[in-house]
Design a protein around this motif. Structure first.
Motif: not given
Length: 391
Positions: A272, A276, A367, A370, A372, A375, A380
């Motif tokens: 993550r 990110r 992401r 989509r 996201r 985030a 976000t």
């Protein structure tokens, strides 16, 4: 095998280029430059943006309050909408402790076009201006500083005439996944932004490490920081570029006694963290994403594949070229493993780690599309051009 041999030859050529002509990025001897104490110590304000950082504050904030700084200094912790009692804990940690004075404040939710961290930094800088500081220390809430950290940063900035001095904090390396991923993270960063190039006047290479940036207050005002970079997800690099565009002189190197206390015990935590911002680093450009994936595969994955394929198929050229590229790759990784005090047998595993980063980068793009992407802690962020359209 002909395609494998040619790919291995290109990979080896790329590694020889990186070894000799990419600013010696693999060396880890870029530490704070020579410095001497100034005759008069300038006023410094420390700005700490914090969002849901109660878990790490006990290990970081006391180190800031205990700074052995001969001049006037003050800490401003900006609570960015925390839900875990970060602000109250900060006040409790400072109560009865002595040391540098602490002000805890909150700016409220960021308006459209701002990331939460930079909105908090803006608020902290605005509070600090009342003290008329010469320097601002921008540091994250998960960074612990040695007692002499502030004075050495100021002395280095004054001695070298730097407008910004940044140290890449020593990241925590304890779990299996941290051992595999964290040293490589710093290695890849240095490969993209060779530290020796950053400090050169006239060089276009600009980067900083957001966990620890000492910035001249006048430079921040001239470069309109943080307003000019308010939408930046990778805010440290954006800050450095803004300073350099304004003619500022910057320095970035590895830290000896500035440490991140944040834990990334599982692969998902590290995944993550990288995903990110990975696609933001590529400016949300599909062509740059495709080029990055191909480049990572050619430079990091082809060497072991060519070595194995050459050995199986009886191709000496494929095995030798692939093995040589893999050897140079592992050799350039050894200094970073030594810096992190990790076993040197991890060096040949760099292709596996690079493959993980390739997957993280692709996932970052997925992401993003989509909705996201970027985030972090419940927020976000849209890509910059979308933000501009909204504004």
């Amino acid at each position: 095998m002909i395609a494998v041999v040619w790919s291995a030859a290109v990979s080896l050529a790329a590694w020889l280029w990186l070894l000799l002509l990419q600013g010696f990025f693999w060396r880890t001897d870029v530490r704070l430059p020579p410095r001497r104490d100034p005759d008069a110590w300038p006023t410094v304000c420390v700005v700490v943006p914090a969002r849901d950082e109660a878990a790490v504050l006990p290990d970081s904030l006391p180190s800031l309050l205990a700074q052995d700084y001969p001049g006037r200094a003050e800490v401003f912790l900006v609570d960015d909408g925390s839900t875990d009692g970060t602000g109250d804990l900060a006040r409790e940690l400072a109560r009865g402790r002595g040391g540098l004075p602490l002000t805890v404040s909150s700016p409220g939710e960021p308006p459209a076009g701002w990331t939460g961290k930079l909105w908090a930094v803006r608020h902290g800088i605005a509070l600090a201006r009342a003290r008329e500081p010469e320097y601002l220390l921008l540091t994250d809430a998960d960074i612990a500083h040695a007692p002499d950290s502030l004075r050495t940063l100021v002395a280095a900035a004054r001695t070298g005439g730097f407008d910004a001095v940044s140290q890449m904090a020593h990241l925590r390396v304890a779990s299996v996944w941290e051992r595999l991923v964290v040293p490589a993270f710093v290695y890849f960063f240095a490969q993209l932004y060779p530290f020796r190039w950053i400090a050169r006047r006239g060089s276009r290479t600009a980067a900083a490490a957001g966990g620890c940036v000492l910035l001249r207050a006048e430079t921040a005002e001239r470069a309109r920081i943080p307003d000019a970079i308010r939408h930046a997800v990778i805010d440290d690099v954006a800050l450095a570029r803004a300073v350099k565009r304004g003619g500022g002189h910057i320095w970035l190197g590895l830290a000896d006694r500035v440490d991140s206390v944040r834990r990334y015990p599982r692969l998902g935590d590290l995944w993550r963290m990288v995903a990110r911002s990975a696609y933001a680093q590529l400016r949300h450009n599909p062509l740059l994403l495709a080029g990055t994936v191909l480049g990572l595969a050619l430079v990091y994955l082809v060497p072991p594949v060519a070595l194995v394929a050459g050995a199986v198929a009886g191709s000496a050229a494929g095995a030798v070229l692939g093995g040589s590229a893999w050897l140079v790759m592992a050799g350039t990784y050894l200094p970073m493993l030594r810096y992190y005090r990790q076993p040197l047998w991890l060096a040949p595993l760099l292709p596996f780690t690079a493959f993980l980063y390739l997957l993280m980068t692709v996932d970052s793009a997925v992401r993003h599309y989509r909705g996201r992407g970027a985030a972090w802690k419940g927020r976000t962020y849209a890509r910059p051009d979308a933000v501009a359209d909204e504004v």
